[in-house]
Motif scaffolding. Structure first.
Motif, PDB file in Angstrom:
ATOM      1  N   THR A 104       1.011  -1.257  -0.001  1.00 46.51           N
ATOM      2  CA  THR A 104      -0.139  -0.133   0.049  1.00 46.51           C
ATOM      3  C   THR A 104       0.593   1.049  -0.504  1.00 46.51           C
ATOM      4  O   THR A 104       0.289   2.092  -0.428  1.00 46.51           O
ATOM      5  CB  THR A 104      -0.704   0.583   1.066  1.00 46.51           C
ATOM      6  N   VAL A 105       2.162   1.251  -0.078  1.00 46.89           N
ATOM      7  CA  VAL A 105       2.789   2.206   0.634  1.00 46.89           C
ATOM      8  C   VAL A 105       3.229   3.142  -0.546  1.00 46.89           C
ATOM      9  O   VAL A 105       3.174   3.643  -1.089  1.00 46.89           O
ATOM     10  CB  VAL A 105       4.173   2.225   1.000  1.00 46.89           C
ATOM     11  N   TYR A 106       3.354   1.644  -1.579  1.00 46.83           N
ATOM     12  CA  TYR A 106       3.615   2.286  -3.516  1.00 46.83           C
ATOM     13  C   TYR A 106       2.477   2.067  -4.431  1.00 46.83           C
ATOM     14  O   TYR A 106       1.995   2.848  -4.981  1.00 46.83           O
ATOM     15  CB  TYR A 106       4.329   0.729  -3.990  1.00 46.83           C
ATOM     16  N   GLU A 107       0.934   1.642  -3.506  1.00 50.03           N
ATOM     17  CA  GLU A 107      -0.048   2.011  -4.109  1.00 50.03           C
ATOM     18  C   GLU A 107      -0.075   4.222  -3.757  1.00 50.03           C
ATOM     19  O   GLU A 107      -0.554   4.182  -4.862  1.00 50.03           O
ATOM     20  CB  GLU A 107      -0.948   1.777  -3.314  1.00 50.03           C
ATOM     21  N   ILE A 108       0.569   4.088  -2.410  1.00 50.45           N
ATOM     22  CA  ILE A 108       0.108   5.791  -2.642  1.00 50.45           C
ATOM     23  C   ILE A 108       0.893   6.642  -3.378  1.00 50.45           C
ATOM     24  O   ILE A 108       0.784   7.873  -3.808  1.00 50.45           O
ATOM     25  CB  ILE A 108       0.384   5.673  -0.256  1.00 50.45           C
ATOM     26  N   GLU A 109       2.131   6.711  -3.826  1.00 48.71           N
ATOM     27  CA  GLU A 109       2.738   7.033  -4.146  1.00 48.71           C
ATOM     28  C   GLU A 109       2.521   6.661  -6.026  1.00 48.71           C
ATOM     29  O   GLU A 109       2.777   7.421  -6.188  1.00 48.71           O
ATOM     30  CB  GLU A 109       4.602   5.777  -4.696  1.00 48.71           C
ATOM     31  N   LYS A 110       1.532   5.862  -6.365  1.00 46.23           N
ATOM     32  CA  LYS A 110       0.870   6.202  -7.430  1.00 46.23           C
ATOM     33  C   LYS A 110      -0.356   6.512  -7.705  1.00 46.23           C
ATOM     34  O   LYS A 110      -0.030   7.561  -8.699  1.00 46.23           O
ATOM     35  CB  LYS A 110       0.006   4.238  -7.683  1.00 46.23           C
ATOM     36  N   VAL A 111      -0.841   6.613  -6.751  1.00 43.36           N
ATOM     37  CA  VAL A 111      -1.882   7.526  -6.402  1.00 43.36           C
ATOM     38  C   VAL A 111      -1.310   9.187  -6.720  1.00 43.36           C
ATOM     39  O   VAL A 111      -2.382   9.620  -7.059  1.00 43.36           O
ATOM     40  CB  VAL A 111      -2.724   7.574  -5.636  1.00 43.36           C
ATOM     41  N   VAL A 112      -0.273   9.600  -5.452  1.00 48.49           N
ATOM     42  CA  VAL A 112       0.231  10.373  -5.771  1.00 48.49           C
ATOM     43  C   VAL A 112       1.093  11.231  -7.372  1.00 48.49           C
ATOM     44  O   VAL A 112       0.108  12.197  -7.782  1.00 48.49           O
ATOM     45  CB  VAL A 112       1.098  10.566  -4.630  1.00 48.49           C
ATOM     46  N   ASP A 113       1.425  10.174  -7.895  1.00 45.43           N
ATOM     47  CA  ASP A 113       2.230  10.701  -9.535  1.00 45.43           C
ATOM     48  C   ASP A 113       0.441  11.179 -10.204  1.00 45.43           C
ATOM     49  O   ASP A 113       0.772  11.371 -10.849  1.00 45.43           O
ATOM     50  CB  ASP A 113       2.550   8.948  -9.501  1.00 45.43           C
ATOM     51  N   ASN A 114      -0.821  10.510  -9.887  1.00 41.22           N
ATOM     52  CA  ASN A 114      -1.395  10.358 -10.590  1.00 41.22           C
ATOM     53  C   ASN A 114      -2.574  11.874 -10.648  1.00 41.22           C
ATOM     54  O   ASN A 114      -2.955  12.745 -11.553  1.00 41.22           O
ATOM     55  CB  ASN A 114      -2.800   9.175 -10.605  1.00 41.22           C
ATOM     56  N   LEU A 115      -2.486  12.311  -9.141  1.00 33.51           N
ATOM     57  CA  LEU A 115      -2.598  13.300  -9.300  1.00 33.51           C
ATOM     58  C   LEU A 115      -2.146  14.741  -9.447  1.00 33.51           C
ATOM     59  O   LEU A 115      -2.229  15.319  -9.530  1.00 33.51           O
ATOM     60  CB  LEU A 115      -2.472  13.901  -7.344  1.00 33.51           C
ATOM     61  N   ASP A 116      -0.895  14.151 -10.066  1.00 37.24           N
ATOM     62  CA  ASP A 116       0.369  15.050 -10.590  1.00 37.24           C
ATOM     63  C   ASP A 116       0.693  16.679  -9.321  1.00 37.24           C
ATOM     64  O   ASP A 116       1.200  17.549  -9.859  1.00 37.24           O
ATOM     65  CB  ASP A 116      -0.566  16.456 -11.645  1.00 37.24           C
ATOM     66  N   TYR A 185      -2.340  16.782   5.245  1.00 39.71           N
ATOM     67  CA  TYR A 185      -3.484  18.237   4.372  1.00 39.71           C
ATOM     68  C   TYR A 185      -3.471  18.162   2.933  1.00 39.71           C
ATOM     69  O   TYR A 185      -4.931  18.354   2.889  1.00 39.71           O
ATOM     70  CB  TYR A 185      -3.272  19.499   5.586  1.00 39.71           C
ATOM     71  N   SER A 186      -2.058  18.213   2.400  1.00 35.16           N
ATOM     72  CA  SER A 186      -2.045  18.313   1.286  1.00 35.16           C
ATOM     73  C   SER A 186      -3.008  17.254   0.414  1.00 35.16           C
ATOM     74  O   SER A 186      -3.274  17.786  -0.679  1.00 35.16           O
ATOM     75  CB  SER A 186      -0.351  18.256   0.700  1.00 35.16           C
ATOM     76  N   PHE A 187      -2.589  16.322   0.427  1.00 32.29           N
ATOM     77  CA  PHE A 187      -2.979  15.145  -0.081  1.00 32.29           C
ATOM     78  C   PHE A 187      -3.992  14.825   0.423  1.00 32.29           C
ATOM     79  O   PHE A 187      -5.302  14.581  -0.749  1.00 32.29           O
ATOM     80  CB  PHE A 187      -1.545  13.934   0.447  1.00 32.29           C
ATOM     81  N   THR A 188      -5.300  14.986   1.054  1.00 29.90           N
ATOM     82  CA  THR A 188      -6.631  15.796   1.378  1.00 29.90           C
ATOM     83  C   THR A 188      -7.223  15.835   0.066  1.00 29.90           C
ATOM     84  O   THR A 188      -7.991  15.393  -0.423  1.00 29.90           O
ATOM     85  CB  THR A 188      -7.105  15.496   3.070  1.00 29.90           C
ATOM     86  N   HIS A 189      -6.460  17.547   0.033  1.00 32.44           N
ATOM     87  CA  HIS A 189      -6.925  18.484  -0.756  1.00 32.44           C
ATOM     88  C   HIS A 189      -7.353  17.912  -2.000  1.00 32.44           C
ATOM     89  O   HIS A 189      -7.825  18.341  -2.812  1.00 32.44           O
ATOM     90  CB  HIS A 189      -6.746  20.120  -0.807  1.00 32.44           C
ATOM     91  N   LYS A 190      -6.120  17.560  -2.526  1.00 27.85           N
ATOM     92  CA  LYS A 190      -5.542  16.941  -4.108  1.00 27.85           C
ATOM     93  C   LYS A 190      -6.346  16.112  -3.960  1.00 27.85           C
ATOM     94  O   LYS A 190      -6.775  15.690  -5.538  1.00 27.85           O
ATOM     95  CB  LYS A 190      -4.180  16.516  -4.177  1.00 27.85           C
ATOM     96  N   LEU A 191      -6.704  15.064  -3.268  1.00 28.64           N
ATOM     97  CA  LEU A 191      -7.932  13.503  -3.404  1.00 28.64           C
ATOM     98  C   LEU A 191      -9.019  14.718  -4.019  1.00 28.64           C
ATOM     99  O   LEU A 191      -9.445  13.502  -4.604  1.00 28.64           O
ATOM    100  CB  LEU A 191      -7.462  12.807  -1.937  1.00 28.64           C
ATOM    101  N   ILE A 192      -9.587  15.506  -2.781  1.00 32.53           N
ATOM    102  CA  ILE A 192     -11.128  15.691  -3.504  1.00 32.53           C
ATOM    103  C   ILE A 192     -11.176  16.937  -4.975  1.00 32.53           C
ATOM    104  O   ILE A 192     -11.856  16.904  -5.119  1.00 32.53           O
ATOM    105  CB  ILE A 192     -11.589  16.486  -2.121  1.00 32.53           C
ATOM    106  N   SER A 193      -9.677  17.520  -4.829  1.00 37.19           N
ATOM    107  CA  SER A 193     -10.187  18.446  -5.814  1.00 37.19           C
ATOM    108  C   SER A 193      -9.931  17.340  -7.031  1.00 37.19           C
ATOM    109  O   SER A 193     -10.701  17.506  -7.966  1.00 37.19           O
ATOM    110  CB  SER A 193      -8.706  19.266  -5.854  1.00 37.19           C
ATOM    111  N   HIS A 194      -9.201  16.274  -7.018  1.00 33.26           N
ATOM    112  CA  HIS A 194      -9.340  15.316  -8.600  1.00 33.26           C
ATOM    113  C   HIS A 194     -11.061  14.493  -8.320  1.00 33.26           C
ATOM    114  O   HIS A 194     -11.206  14.665  -9.611  1.00 33.26           O
ATOM    115  CB  HIS A 194      -7.926  14.101  -8.005  1.00 33.26           C
ATOM    116  N   SER A 195     -11.404  14.331  -7.349  1.00 26.64           N
ATOM    117  CA  SER A 195     -12.774  13.152  -7.323  1.00 26.64           C
ATOM    118  C   SER A 195     -13.383  14.293  -8.073  1.00 26.64           C
ATOM    119  O   SER A 195     -14.886  14.338  -8.302  1.00 26.64           O
ATOM    120  CB  SER A 195     -12.122  12.747  -5.911  1.00 26.64           C
ATOM    121  N   ILE A 196     -13.487  15.920  -7.846  1.00 25.08           N
ATOM    122  CA  ILE A 196     -14.645  16.528  -8.512  1.00 25.08           C
ATOM    123  C   ILE A 196     -14.311  16.069  -9.429  1.00 25.08           C
ATOM    124  O   ILE A 196     -15.954  16.398  -9.890  1.00 25.08           O
ATOM    125  CB  ILE A 196     -14.475  17.986  -7.566  1.00 25.08           C
TER     126      ILE A 196
END
Length: 409
Positions: A104-116, A185-196
Protein backbone atom coordinates in the motif's frame (compact mmCIF):
# COMPACT_ATOMS: atom_id res chain seq x y z
CA UNK A 1 -13.53 16.77 23.72
CA UNK A 2 -10.57 18.53 22.15
CA UNK A 3 -9.93 16.48 19.03
CA UNK A 4 -6.73 18.44 18.37
CA UNK A 5 -4.98 21.13 20.35
CA UNK A 6 -2.01 23.40 19.73
CA UNK A 7 -0.23 24.91 16.74
CA UNK A 8 -0.76 22.58 13.80
CA UNK A 9 2.02 22.16 11.25
CA UNK A 10 0.03 21.15 8.18
CA UNK A 11 -2.68 23.80 8.37
CA UNK A 12 -0.04 26.48 8.97
CA UNK A 13 2.25 25.66 6.06
CA UNK A 14 -0.68 25.07 3.67
CA UNK A 15 -3.30 27.67 2.83
CA UNK A 16 -6.91 26.47 2.51
CA UNK A 17 -6.94 25.69 -1.22
CA UNK A 18 -10.70 25.60 -1.61
CA UNK A 19 -13.77 26.43 0.46
CA UNK A 20 -16.85 24.30 0.01
CA UNK A 21 -20.47 25.21 0.66
CA UNK A 22 -22.68 23.52 3.22
CA UNK A 23 -25.57 21.37 2.04
CA UNK A 24 -28.57 23.61 1.32
CA UNK A 25 -30.99 21.23 -0.42
CA UNK A 26 -32.05 17.58 -0.47
CA UNK A 27 -29.87 15.41 -2.72
CA UNK A 28 -29.54 11.84 -3.95
CA UNK A 29 -26.39 9.83 -4.62
CA UNK A 30 -25.21 6.26 -4.91
CA UNK A 31 -22.67 6.51 -2.08
CA UNK A 32 -22.40 9.07 0.73
CA UNK A 33 -19.12 9.38 2.63
CA UNK A 34 -19.42 10.81 6.15
CA UNK A 35 -16.13 12.43 7.13
CA UNK A 36 -13.93 14.40 4.72
CA UNK A 37 -10.58 14.06 6.43
CA UNK A 38 -7.85 12.01 4.85
CA UNK A 39 -9.78 8.72 5.16
CA UNK A 40 -12.90 10.10 3.53
CA UNK A 41 -10.85 11.81 0.82
CA UNK A 42 -9.14 8.52 0.00
CA UNK A 43 -12.52 6.77 -0.18
CA UNK A 44 -13.82 9.48 -2.51
CA UNK A 45 -10.85 8.96 -4.80
CA UNK A 46 -11.36 5.23 -5.24
CA UNK A 47 -15.13 5.45 -5.60
CA UNK A 48 -15.13 8.25 -8.14
CA UNK A 49 -12.32 6.56 -10.08
CA UNK A 50 -14.68 3.60 -10.36
CA UNK A 51 -17.39 5.85 -11.81
CA UNK A 52 -19.64 5.68 -8.75
CA UNK A 53 -21.85 8.72 -8.05
CA UNK A 54 -20.45 9.90 -4.73
CA UNK A 55 -20.99 12.73 -2.26
CA UNK A 56 -18.99 13.58 0.86
CA UNK A 57 -19.90 15.62 3.94
CA UNK A 58 -17.96 16.88 6.94
CA UNK A 59 -19.24 18.71 9.97
CA UNK A 60 -16.17 20.96 10.05
CA UNK A 61 -13.72 22.58 7.64
CA UNK A 62 -12.15 19.87 5.55
CA UNK A 63 -8.82 18.68 6.91
CA UNK A 64 -9.03 20.54 10.22
CA UNK A 65 -9.84 17.51 12.39
CA UNK A 66 -7.53 14.58 13.12
CA UNK A 67 -5.93 15.00 9.69
CA UNK A 68 -4.32 18.25 10.82
CA UNK A 69 -2.60 16.44 13.71
CA UNK A 70 -1.48 13.37 11.78
CA UNK A 71 2.25 12.69 11.62
CA UNK A 72 1.52 10.72 8.43
CA UNK A 73 4.15 8.04 8.78
CA UNK A 74 3.59 5.33 6.20
CA UNK A 75 5.19 1.97 6.96
CA UNK A 76 4.54 -1.71 6.54
CA UNK A 77 5.17 -2.29 10.24
CA UNK A 78 2.01 -2.64 12.32
CA UNK A 79 1.70 -1.59 15.97
CA UNK A 80 1.62 -5.30 16.82
CA UNK A 81 4.86 -7.03 15.81
CA UNK A 82 4.70 -9.78 13.21
CA UNK A 83 5.52 -12.38 15.88
CA UNK A 84 2.71 -11.06 18.08
CA UNK A 85 0.22 -10.87 15.23
CA UNK A 86 1.14 -14.44 14.30
CA UNK A 87 -0.11 -15.52 17.73
CA UNK A 88 -3.47 -13.83 17.07
CA UNK A 89 -4.09 -14.49 13.38
CA UNK A 90 -1.73 -17.32 12.45
CA UNK A 91 1.48 -16.88 10.49
CA UNK A 92 -0.01 -16.72 6.98
CA UNK A 93 -2.57 -14.06 7.87
CA UNK A 94 -0.06 -12.04 9.88
CA UNK A 95 2.43 -12.01 7.00
CA UNK A 96 -0.37 -11.08 4.59
CA UNK A 97 -1.27 -8.05 6.72
CA UNK A 98 2.34 -6.86 6.79
CA UNK A 99 2.73 -7.48 3.04
CA UNK A 100 -0.51 -5.62 2.36
CA UNK A 101 0.78 -2.57 4.24
CA UNK A 102 4.07 -2.75 2.33
CA UNK A 103 2.22 -2.91 -1.00
CA UNK A 104 0.00 0.00 0.00
CA UNK A 105 2.94 2.36 0.48
CA UNK A 106 3.67 1.95 -3.24
CA UNK A 107 -0.03 2.24 -4.04
CA UNK A 108 0.07 5.69 -2.45
CA UNK A 109 3.07 6.52 -4.62
CA UNK A 110 0.94 5.67 -7.68
CA UNK A 111 -1.97 7.76 -6.42
CA UNK A 112 0.33 10.75 -5.83
CA UNK A 113 1.66 10.39 -9.38
CA UNK A 114 -1.93 10.33 -10.67
CA UNK A 115 -2.71 13.52 -8.75
CA UNK A 116 0.24 15.22 -10.44
CA UNK A 117 1.24 16.71 -7.08
CA UNK A 118 3.96 15.46 -4.77
CA UNK A 119 1.96 16.27 -1.58
CA UNK A 120 5.19 16.08 0.42
CA UNK A 121 5.47 12.36 -0.36
CA UNK A 122 8.79 10.57 0.04
CA UNK A 123 9.76 6.91 0.13
CA UNK A 124 11.91 6.18 3.19
CA UNK A 125 13.79 3.42 4.97
CA UNK A 126 12.63 2.70 8.51
CA UNK A 127 14.37 1.68 11.72
CA UNK A 128 12.71 -0.19 14.59
CA UNK A 129 15.08 -0.32 17.56
CA UNK A 130 15.58 -0.82 21.26
CA UNK A 131 17.97 0.74 23.74
CA UNK A 132 17.23 -2.01 26.27
CA UNK A 133 19.24 -5.23 26.45
CA UNK A 134 16.06 -7.05 27.55
CA UNK A 135 14.45 -6.48 24.12
CA UNK A 136 17.33 -7.67 21.96
CA UNK A 137 16.33 -11.33 21.72
CA UNK A 138 12.72 -10.38 20.91
CA UNK A 139 13.87 -8.07 18.12
CA UNK A 140 16.19 -10.78 16.78
CA UNK A 141 13.27 -13.20 16.56
CA UNK A 142 11.12 -10.56 14.88
CA UNK A 143 13.88 -9.89 12.37
CA UNK A 144 14.23 -13.58 11.51
CA UNK A 145 10.50 -13.99 10.84
CA UNK A 146 10.46 -10.91 8.61
CA UNK A 147 13.62 -11.97 6.76
CA UNK A 148 12.29 -15.49 6.22
CA UNK A 149 9.14 -14.07 4.60
CA UNK A 150 10.82 -11.83 2.08
CA UNK A 151 11.00 -8.45 3.80
CA UNK A 152 14.06 -6.38 2.90
CA UNK A 153 15.49 -6.12 6.41
CA UNK A 154 18.87 -6.05 8.11
CA UNK A 155 19.57 -6.77 11.76
CA UNK A 156 21.54 -3.91 13.31
CA UNK A 157 23.61 -4.60 16.39
CA UNK A 158 25.05 -1.90 18.64
CA UNK A 159 28.33 -1.80 16.71
CA UNK A 160 26.64 -1.20 13.35
CA UNK A 161 24.28 1.29 14.93
CA UNK A 162 27.20 3.42 16.13
CA UNK A 163 28.08 4.13 12.50
CA UNK A 164 24.49 4.98 11.58
CA UNK A 165 22.92 6.85 14.49
CA UNK A 166 23.97 9.27 17.22
CA UNK A 167 21.70 7.78 19.90
CA UNK A 168 22.12 4.57 21.94
CA UNK A 169 20.95 1.40 20.19
CA UNK A 170 21.23 -2.13 21.55
CA UNK A 171 19.64 -3.71 18.47
CA UNK A 172 17.28 -2.85 15.66
CA UNK A 173 15.60 -3.91 12.42
CA UNK A 174 16.46 -1.70 9.47
CA UNK A 175 13.97 -1.97 6.58
CA UNK A 176 14.84 -0.74 3.10
CA UNK A 177 11.35 -0.95 1.61
CA UNK A 178 7.74 -0.37 2.53
CA UNK A 179 7.92 3.03 4.20
CA UNK A 180 7.34 6.66 3.41
CA UNK A 181 5.84 9.92 4.64
CA UNK A 182 3.47 12.55 3.27
CA UNK A 183 1.76 15.88 3.96
CA UNK A 184 -1.75 14.69 4.96
CA UNK A 185 -3.51 18.04 4.55
CA UNK A 186 -2.18 18.64 1.05
CA UNK A 187 -2.92 15.01 0.12
CA UNK A 188 -6.51 15.28 1.39
CA UNK A 189 -7.30 18.39 -0.64
CA UNK A 190 -5.62 17.10 -3.79
CA UNK A 191 -7.61 13.87 -3.57
CA UNK A 192 -10.87 15.78 -3.20
CA UNK A 193 -10.00 18.20 -6.00
CA UNK A 194 -9.21 15.27 -8.30
CA UNK A 195 -12.42 13.48 -7.30
CA UNK A 196 -14.54 16.57 -8.01
CA UNK A 197 -13.41 16.34 -11.62
CA UNK A 198 -14.78 12.80 -11.56
CA UNK A 199 -18.17 13.94 -10.24
CA UNK A 200 -17.73 14.11 -6.46
CA UNK A 201 -20.02 16.54 -4.61
CA UNK A 202 -18.48 18.07 -1.49
CA UNK A 203 -20.19 19.73 1.48
CA UNK A 204 -18.28 20.97 4.50
CA UNK A 205 -19.82 22.44 7.67
CA UNK A 206 -22.54 19.83 7.12
CA UNK A 207 -23.17 17.61 10.13
CA UNK A 208 -25.12 14.36 10.02
CA UNK A 209 -27.57 14.16 12.93
CA UNK A 210 -29.57 11.04 12.05
CA UNK A 211 -29.66 8.03 9.77
CA UNK A 212 -32.74 6.05 8.79
CA UNK A 213 -33.05 2.83 6.81
CA UNK A 214 -35.59 2.91 4.00
CA UNK A 215 -36.67 -0.08 1.91
CA UNK A 216 -33.79 0.09 -0.53
CA UNK A 217 -31.94 3.23 0.54
CA UNK A 218 -30.52 5.08 3.51
CA UNK A 219 -31.79 8.51 4.49
CA UNK A 220 -29.29 10.80 6.19
CA UNK A 221 -30.51 14.03 7.79
CA UNK A 222 -28.15 16.94 8.37
CA UNK A 223 -28.16 19.52 11.15
CA UNK A 224 -29.93 21.98 8.85
CA UNK A 225 -32.63 19.37 8.23
CA UNK A 226 -31.72 18.62 4.62
CA UNK A 227 -31.87 15.00 3.54
CA UNK A 228 -29.48 12.83 1.55
CA UNK A 229 -30.92 9.67 0.04
CA UNK A 230 -28.24 7.17 -0.89
CA UNK A 231 -27.77 3.49 -1.65
CA UNK A 232 -24.81 3.14 0.72
CA UNK A 233 -23.11 5.19 3.45
CA UNK A 234 -19.40 4.98 4.25
CA UNK A 235 -18.45 6.12 7.74
CA UNK A 236 -14.94 7.53 7.55
CA UNK A 237 -15.19 9.73 10.61
CA UNK A 238 -12.49 8.11 12.73
CA UNK A 239 -13.03 7.70 16.44
CA UNK A 240 -16.39 9.52 16.27
CA UNK A 241 -17.86 6.49 14.46
CA UNK A 242 -16.79 4.40 17.46
CA UNK A 243 -19.92 5.59 19.25
CA UNK A 244 -22.08 3.78 16.69
CA UNK A 245 -20.60 0.38 17.51
CA UNK A 246 -21.66 -1.62 20.55
CA UNK A 247 -18.46 -3.61 21.03
CA UNK A 248 -15.23 -2.06 22.29
CA UNK A 249 -13.38 -1.44 19.05
CA UNK A 250 -10.61 0.91 20.10
CA UNK A 251 -8.75 2.50 22.96
CA UNK A 252 -8.60 6.27 22.56
CA UNK A 253 -5.34 8.01 23.36
CA UNK A 254 -3.89 11.49 23.13
CA UNK A 255 -0.52 11.65 21.43
CA UNK A 256 1.87 14.60 21.55
CA UNK A 257 3.98 16.02 18.72
CA UNK A 258 6.78 18.52 18.23
CA UNK A 259 7.95 19.91 14.89
CA UNK A 260 11.20 21.82 14.45
CA UNK A 261 11.98 24.67 12.13
CA UNK A 262 13.83 23.56 8.96
CA UNK A 263 17.34 22.43 9.87
CA UNK A 264 20.58 22.39 7.91
CA UNK A 265 21.87 18.86 8.49
CA UNK A 266 20.83 15.44 9.72
CA UNK A 267 24.09 14.24 11.26
CA UNK A 268 23.59 11.06 13.25
CA UNK A 269 20.42 10.11 11.36
CA UNK A 270 21.05 7.46 8.74
CA UNK A 271 19.36 8.36 5.45
CA UNK A 272 16.63 10.33 7.26
CA UNK A 273 14.81 7.04 7.85
CA UNK A 274 11.61 6.76 9.88
CA UNK A 275 12.49 5.84 13.46
CA UNK A 276 10.43 4.03 16.08
CA UNK A 277 11.51 2.42 19.35
CA UNK A 278 10.11 -0.56 21.27
CA UNK A 279 8.97 1.44 24.30
CA UNK A 280 5.34 1.44 25.37
CA UNK A 281 4.20 4.00 24.45
CA UNK A 282 6.79 4.28 21.71
CA UNK A 283 8.48 7.36 20.31
CA UNK A 284 8.45 7.97 16.56
CA UNK A 285 10.39 10.36 14.34
CA UNK A 286 10.32 11.45 10.72
CA UNK A 287 11.52 14.35 8.61
CA UNK A 288 9.59 16.50 6.14
CA UNK A 289 10.19 17.64 2.59
CA UNK A 290 11.17 21.09 3.87
CA UNK A 291 13.77 19.59 6.26
CA UNK A 292 11.91 19.67 9.55
CA UNK A 293 11.98 16.97 12.24
CA UNK A 294 8.75 15.59 13.65
CA UNK A 295 8.90 13.69 16.94
CA UNK A 296 5.85 12.27 18.67
CA UNK A 297 4.69 9.91 21.37
CA UNK A 298 4.21 10.05 25.15
CA UNK A 299 0.63 8.84 24.61
CA UNK A 300 -1.96 9.06 27.38
CA UNK A 301 -5.05 6.85 27.44
CA UNK A 302 -8.23 8.89 27.27
CA UNK A 303 -10.16 7.44 30.19
CA UNK A 304 -13.57 8.70 29.11
CA UNK A 305 -15.16 11.62 27.26
CA UNK A 306 -15.03 13.95 30.25
CA UNK A 307 -11.60 12.97 31.51
CA UNK A 308 -8.83 15.52 31.84
CA UNK A 309 -6.93 13.90 28.96
CA UNK A 310 -9.88 14.34 26.60
CA UNK A 311 -10.01 18.07 27.25
CA UNK A 312 -6.33 18.99 27.44
CA UNK A 313 -5.24 22.29 25.93
CA UNK A 314 -1.75 23.37 24.92
CA UNK A 315 -1.16 25.37 28.10
CA UNK A 316 -2.04 22.55 30.50
CA UNK A 317 0.84 21.49 32.76
CA UNK A 318 0.47 17.85 31.65
CA UNK A 319 0.88 18.91 28.02
CA UNK A 320 3.81 21.20 28.78
CA UNK A 321 5.55 18.31 30.59
CA UNK A 322 4.99 15.97 27.63
CA UNK A 323 6.40 18.50 25.20
CA UNK A 324 9.39 18.96 27.49
CA UNK A 325 10.08 15.21 27.56
CA UNK A 326 9.92 14.98 23.76
CA UNK A 327 12.15 18.03 23.31
CA UNK A 328 14.80 16.65 25.68
CA UNK A 329 14.66 13.29 23.93
CA UNK A 330 15.15 14.90 20.55
CA UNK A 331 18.14 16.93 21.74
CA UNK A 332 19.75 13.89 23.37
CA UNK A 333 19.25 11.69 20.30
CA UNK A 334 20.83 14.13 17.84
CA UNK A 335 23.54 16.16 19.59
CA UNK A 336 25.33 16.68 16.25
CA UNK A 337 22.43 18.58 14.71
CA UNK A 338 22.88 22.30 15.25
CA UNK A 339 20.19 24.89 15.95
CA UNK A 340 17.23 22.58 16.46
CA UNK A 341 14.38 24.89 17.39
CA UNK A 342 10.82 23.69 17.92
CA UNK A 343 8.24 25.68 15.94
CA UNK A 344 5.01 23.67 16.35
CA UNK A 345 3.58 21.84 19.34
CA UNK A 346 0.30 19.97 19.10
CA UNK A 347 -1.61 16.94 20.32
CA UNK A 348 -4.48 14.89 18.95
CA UNK A 349 -6.85 12.09 19.86
CA UNK A 350 -6.38 8.79 18.06
CA UNK A 351 -7.75 5.28 18.35
CA UNK A 352 -5.80 2.05 18.72
CA UNK A 353 -7.27 -1.40 18.19
CA UNK A 354 -6.18 -4.33 20.33
CA UNK A 355 -4.43 -6.14 17.48
CA UNK A 356 -3.17 -3.07 15.61
CA UNK A 357 -5.48 -3.73 12.64
CA UNK A 358 -8.25 -1.52 11.21
CA UNK A 359 -12.01 -2.04 11.23
CA UNK A 360 -13.29 -2.29 7.68
CA UNK A 361 -16.59 -3.46 6.22
CA UNK A 362 -20.19 -3.95 7.27
CA UNK A 363 -21.81 -3.93 10.70
CA UNK A 364 -25.17 -5.63 11.18
CA UNK A 365 -26.65 -2.82 13.26
CA UNK A 366 -26.45 -0.50 10.22
CA UNK A 367 -27.62 -2.15 6.99
CA UNK A 368 -26.36 -0.60 3.75
CA UNK A 369 -23.50 1.05 5.60
CA UNK A 370 -19.77 0.49 5.49
CA UNK A 371 -17.13 1.46 8.03
CA UNK A 372 -13.57 2.50 7.17
CA UNK A 373 -11.87 3.01 10.54
CA UNK A 374 -8.09 3.01 10.35
CA UNK A 375 -7.26 2.87 14.04
CA UNK A 376 -3.58 2.67 14.89
CA UNK A 377 -0.38 4.20 13.58
CA UNK A 378 -1.03 2.97 10.04
CA UNK A 379 -4.21 4.98 9.61
CA UNK A 380 -3.45 6.32 6.13
CA UNK A 381 -2.41 2.92 4.80
CA UNK A 382 -5.51 1.39 6.36
CA UNK A 383 -7.65 4.07 4.71
CA UNK A 384 -6.32 3.07 1.29
CA UNK A 385 -6.78 -0.63 2.04
CA UNK A 386 -10.28 0.02 3.36
CA UNK A 387 -11.33 2.19 0.42
CA UNK A 388 -10.26 -0.49 -2.04
CA UNK A 389 -11.94 -3.32 -0.11
CA UNK A 390 -15.18 -1.37 0.35
CA UNK A 391 -15.22 -0.33 -3.30
CA UNK A 392 -14.86 -3.96 -4.34
CA UNK A 393 -17.55 -5.00 -1.86
CA UNK A 394 -19.89 -2.37 -3.28
CA UNK A 395 -19.20 -3.66 -6.79
CA UNK A 396 -20.00 -7.22 -5.74
CA UNK A 397 -16.45 -8.53 -5.37
CA UNK A 398 -15.90 -9.05 -1.63
CA UNK A 399 -12.41 -9.99 -0.47
CA UNK A 400 -11.54 -12.60 2.13
CA UNK A 401 -9.43 -9.89 3.80
CA UNK A 402 -12.65 -8.43 5.17
CA UNK A 403 -12.75 -11.32 7.64
CA UNK A 404 -9.46 -10.15 9.15
CA UNK A 405 -10.70 -6.58 9.53
CA UNK A 406 -14.35 -7.16 10.47
CA UNK A 407 -15.76 -5.02 13.27
CA UNK A 408 -17.00 -7.87 15.47
CA UNK A 409 -13.80 -9.96 15.28
Amino acid sequence: MNLVSGDMLWTNINKIPEKYSYLSEDINCDVLIVGAGITGAICSYYFTEAGIQTAIIDKNIIGYGSTSASTSILQYEIDTDLVGLKGTLGLDNAVECFKLCEKTVYEIEKVVDNLDCKCGFNLRDCFYYTDSEADVSRLKKEYEVRKNHGFNVEFIDSKKANNMFSFPVKAGIYSRSGAGDIDPYSFTHKLISHSIKKGLRVFENTEMISIRQLSEEVEVTTKNRFKINTKKVIFASGFEAKEMIDSKTAILTRTFTLVTKPIGNFDGWNNRCIIRNTNNPYTYLRTTSDDRIIIGGEDLELGGKNSKVSCLTNDDTVVIDKYGILNNRLLSMFPKIDNMEVEYRFSGLFGESGDGLPYIGEYEKYPNCYFCLGYGSNGILYAVIGAQLIRDLYLGNPSKLLDLFKIDR
